[in-house]
Design a protein around this motif. Structure first.
Motif, PDB file in Angstrom:
ATOM      1  N   PRO A   1       0.822  -1.187  -0.188  1.00 32.60           N
ATOM      2  CA  PRO A   1      -0.135  -0.016  -0.028  1.00 32.60           C
ATOM      3  C   PRO A   1       0.884   1.263   0.149  1.00 32.60           C
ATOM      4  CG  PRO A   1      -0.205  -0.762   1.894  1.00 32.60           C
ATOM      5  CD  PRO A   1       0.815  -1.853   1.405  1.00 32.60           C
ATOM      6  N   ILE A   2       0.686   1.714  -0.737  1.00 31.87           N
ATOM      7  CA  ILE A   2       1.094   3.264  -0.948  1.00 31.87           C
ATOM      8  C   ILE A   2       0.560   4.125  -0.310  1.00 31.87           C
ATOM      9  CG2 ILE A   2       1.673   5.712  -2.422  1.00 31.87           C
ATOM     10  CD1 ILE A   2       2.333   3.047  -4.476  1.00 31.87           C
ATOM     11  N   ILE A   3       1.082   5.056   1.016  1.00 37.08           N
ATOM     12  CA  ILE A   3       0.355   5.010   2.409  1.00 37.08           C
ATOM     13  C   ILE A   3      -0.102   6.988   2.433  1.00 37.08           C
ATOM     14  CG2 ILE A   3       0.185   5.757   5.140  1.00 37.08           C
ATOM     15  CD1 ILE A   3       2.142   3.333   4.362  1.00 37.08           C
ATOM     16  N   ASN A   4      -0.968   7.424   2.126  1.00 34.04           N
ATOM     17  CA  ASN A   4      -1.347   8.768   2.400  1.00 34.04           C
ATOM     18  C   ASN A   4      -1.054   9.196   3.660  1.00 34.04           C
ATOM     19  OD1 ASN A   4      -2.066  11.308   2.181  1.00 34.04           O
ATOM     20  ND2 ASN A   4      -4.117  11.039   1.116  1.00 34.04           N
ATOM     21  N   THR A   5       0.176  10.203   4.068  1.00 38.04           N
ATOM     22  CA  THR A   5       0.350  10.131   5.354  1.00 38.04           C
ATOM     23  C   THR A   5      -0.723  10.826   5.838  1.00 38.04           C
ATOM     24  OG1 THR A   5       2.194  12.090   4.789  1.00 38.04           O
ATOM     25  CG2 THR A   5       2.625   9.780   6.289  1.00 38.04           C
TER      26      THR A   5
ATOM     27  N   ALA B   1      -4.082  11.952   5.346  1.00 36.94           N
ATOM     28  CA  ALA B   1      -5.447  11.462   5.216  1.00 36.94           C
ATOM     29  C   ALA B   1      -5.163  10.156   7.030  1.00 36.94           C
ATOM     30  CB  ALA B   1      -5.795  10.373   3.863  1.00 36.94           C
ATOM     31  N   MET B   2      -4.112   9.843   6.595  1.00 36.17           N
ATOM     32  CA  MET B   2      -4.507   8.592   7.876  1.00 36.17           C
ATOM     33  C   MET B   2      -3.478   9.265   8.784  1.00 36.17           C
ATOM     34  SD  MET B   2      -4.346   5.325   6.808  1.00 36.17           S
ATOM     35  CE  MET B   2      -3.183   4.861   8.131  1.00 36.17           C
TER      36      MET B   2
ATOM     37  N   ARG C   1      -1.964  11.774  10.211  1.00 38.31           N
ATOM     38  CA  ARG C   1      -0.192  12.321  10.554  1.00 38.31           C
ATOM     39  C   ARG C   1       0.135  13.737   9.409  1.00 38.31           C
ATOM     40  NH1 ARG C   1       3.289   8.442  12.071  1.00 38.31           N
ATOM     41  NH2 ARG C   1       4.983   9.235  11.193  1.00 38.31           N
TER      42      ARG C   1
ATOM     43  N   ILE D   1      -0.044  14.127  -7.013  1.00 39.68           N
ATOM     44  CA  ILE D   1       0.549  13.259  -7.235  1.00 39.68           C
ATOM     45  C   ILE D   1       0.070  11.596  -7.111  1.00 39.68           C
ATOM     46  CG2 ILE D   1      -1.170  13.047  -5.044  1.00 39.68           C
ATOM     47  CD1 ILE D   1       2.340  11.887  -3.159  1.00 39.68           C
TER      48      ILE D   1
ATOM     49  N   LYS E   1      -7.001   6.916   2.500  1.00 41.09           N
ATOM     50  CA  LYS E   1      -5.241   6.921   3.002  1.00 41.09           C
ATOM     51  C   LYS E   1      -4.896   6.387   2.557  1.00 41.09           C
ATOM     52  CE  LYS E   1      -8.385   7.298   7.266  1.00 41.09           C
ATOM     53  NZ  LYS E   1      -9.449   6.665   8.581  1.00 41.09           N
TER      54      LYS E   1
ATOM     55  N   ARG F   1      -2.911   5.475  -1.107  1.00 40.88           N
ATOM     56  CA  ARG F   1      -3.607   6.479  -2.322  1.00 40.88           C
ATOM     57  C   ARG F   1      -3.527   4.800  -3.249  1.00 40.88           C
ATOM     58  NH1 ARG F   1      -2.209  11.566  -1.677  1.00 40.88           N
ATOM     59  NH2 ARG F   1      -0.243  11.389  -0.197  1.00 40.88           N
ATOM     60  N   ARG F   2      -2.436   4.404  -3.330  1.00 41.24           N
ATOM     61  CA  ARG F   2      -2.612   2.890  -4.162  1.00 41.24           C
ATOM     62  C   ARG F   2      -2.242   1.616  -3.423  1.00 41.24           C
ATOM     63  NH1 ARG F   2      -0.821   6.387  -7.623  1.00 41.24           N
ATOM     64  NH2 ARG F   2       1.829   4.850  -7.473  1.00 41.24           N
ATOM     65  N   LEU F   3      -2.176   0.369  -4.012  1.00 43.90           N
ATOM     66  CA  LEU F   3      -2.030  -0.618  -3.686  1.00 43.90           C
ATOM     67  C   LEU F   3      -1.627  -1.329  -4.630  1.00 43.90           C
ATOM     68  CD1 LEU F   3      -1.700  -3.227  -1.658  1.00 43.90           C
ATOM     69  CD2 LEU F   3      -4.029  -4.333  -2.723  1.00 43.90           C
TER      70      LEU F   3
ATOM     71  N   THR G   1       5.202  14.190 -11.697  1.00 42.54           N
ATOM     72  CA  THR G   1       4.211  13.300 -10.865  1.00 42.54           C
ATOM     73  C   THR G   1       4.634  13.939 -10.053  1.00 42.54           C
ATOM     74  OG1 THR G   1       6.956  13.067  -9.950  1.00 42.54           O
ATOM     75  CG2 THR G   1       6.262  11.854 -11.764  1.00 42.54           C
TER      76      THR G   1
END
Lengths: 155, 154
Positions: free
Chosen positions: A57-61, A63-64, A66, A148, B51, B53-55, B95
């Motif tokens: 998972p690419i985390i959205n800091t 939104a979490m 942080r 992004i 929360k 963005r992508r998997l 990007t």
């Protein structure tokens, strides 16, 4: 580069979401016309050889919950190693680069991103870096996001 | 366990990488005491809420030949930020595109990150942005040295 056309096809597709179904690689195998087992084996190969950092998972800091910022600092030439080592100690630092203006001079040379549990922790860490280095840290948090999405063209 | 804690636990377990098996979600569930469906539904909700963005795969871009990157910062009049931001974001090679604050010694408010296979490719994108927006006040920041580059973890 030792990536085959099959690898590139897989790599290109994997920059978008993995299907949320019981057999995601089987779903990909239908899309890409590559055998399920081959897809899994090639992903493993590309991770092992370092072409893919991770499939995760690419985390959205933010939104979490942080907080994060891009910080810039002017570091004297002879202190670059020392200061970068201090900054890199923080686990919230995900990137740290020495950057130089190509067409114009800029007032900072070291650029890093820092995330923390909340605003208070973020600022106390930046303040701590200022105290430890004796240098001023400029915080440039995002005001507005237009894009992004690090997806690369795979030739 | 609260839903949020369960999400954090799930992300922490998979943030270094999904199991590379035929049934990754089932295998994650087994490790965490969740059903396959609970894992899938949790991930779906995390994606919908933004929360996660992508998997997806994080690519080591230098290793696949995308060797050039330029952070290009632009001085954009406040009333044009939205219009210009959208134009910049429209380029495939751009990007990241963000508005950031200004300071007395820093007047560049729009940041673009450009990735390309060559410096010339990055330069061409910058030229195209200049032409499309009419902007002329910018600085190209090249990375001279990488001290740290890791994915964001929680």
């Amino acid at each position: 580069m030792i990536l085959s056309d099959t690898d590139r096809k897989i790599l290109h597709r994997l920059q978008s979401n993995l299907p949320l179904v019981s057999r995601p690689f089987l779903e990909l195998s239908k899309e890409l016309d590559i055998d399920e087992g081959t897809i899994i084996e090639r992903i493993r190969f590309m991770i092992e050889k370092g072409y893919v950092r991770r499939l995760a998972p690419i985390i959205n800091t933010q939104a979490m919950g942080r907080e994060a910022t891009l910080a810039a600092i002017k570091v004297p030439e002879d202190r670059i190693d020392e200061v970068s080592a201090i900054i890199n100690e923080y686990s919230g630092v995900s990137h740290n680069y020495l950057r130089k203006g190509k067409n114009k001079d800029i007032p900072y040379n070291m650029w890093f991103t820092m995330s923390a549990r909340d605003d208070e922790e973020l600022h106390s860490r930046l303040k701590e870096i200022e105290d430890r280095t004796g240098l001023t840290v400029r915080s440039l948090p995002t005001v507005k996001k237009f894009k992004i999405g690090v997806r690369f063209k795979i030739y | 366990m609260k839903k949020e804690d369960a999400d954090v636990k799930l992300i922490k377990y998979i943030q270094e990488g999904l199991p590379l098996t035929k049934t990754p979600y089932k295998d994650i569930g087994q490790a965490l005491g969740m059903s396959e469906d609970e894992v899938i539904q949790s991930l779906k909700k995390l994606l919908e809420a933004g929360k996660v963005r992508r998997l997806a795969a994080s690519i080591a871009h230098r290793k696949i030949g995308i060797n050039a990157n330029a952070m290009c910062v632009w001085k954009v009049p406040e009333e044009r930020v939205d219009e210009v931001g959208k134009i910049m974001a429209g380029f495939e090679e751009v990007t990241h595109c963000y508005e950031r604050p200004v300071y007395p010694d820093w007047e560049y408010n729009v940041f673009t990150m450009i990735h390309g296979y060559t410096d010339a490719e990055c330069e061409a994108v910058i030229q195209a942005i200049k032409e499309k927006t009419g902007l002329n006040d910018y600085v190209v920041l090249y990375s001279e040295k990488e001290f740290k580059k890791v994915g964001v973890r929680i």
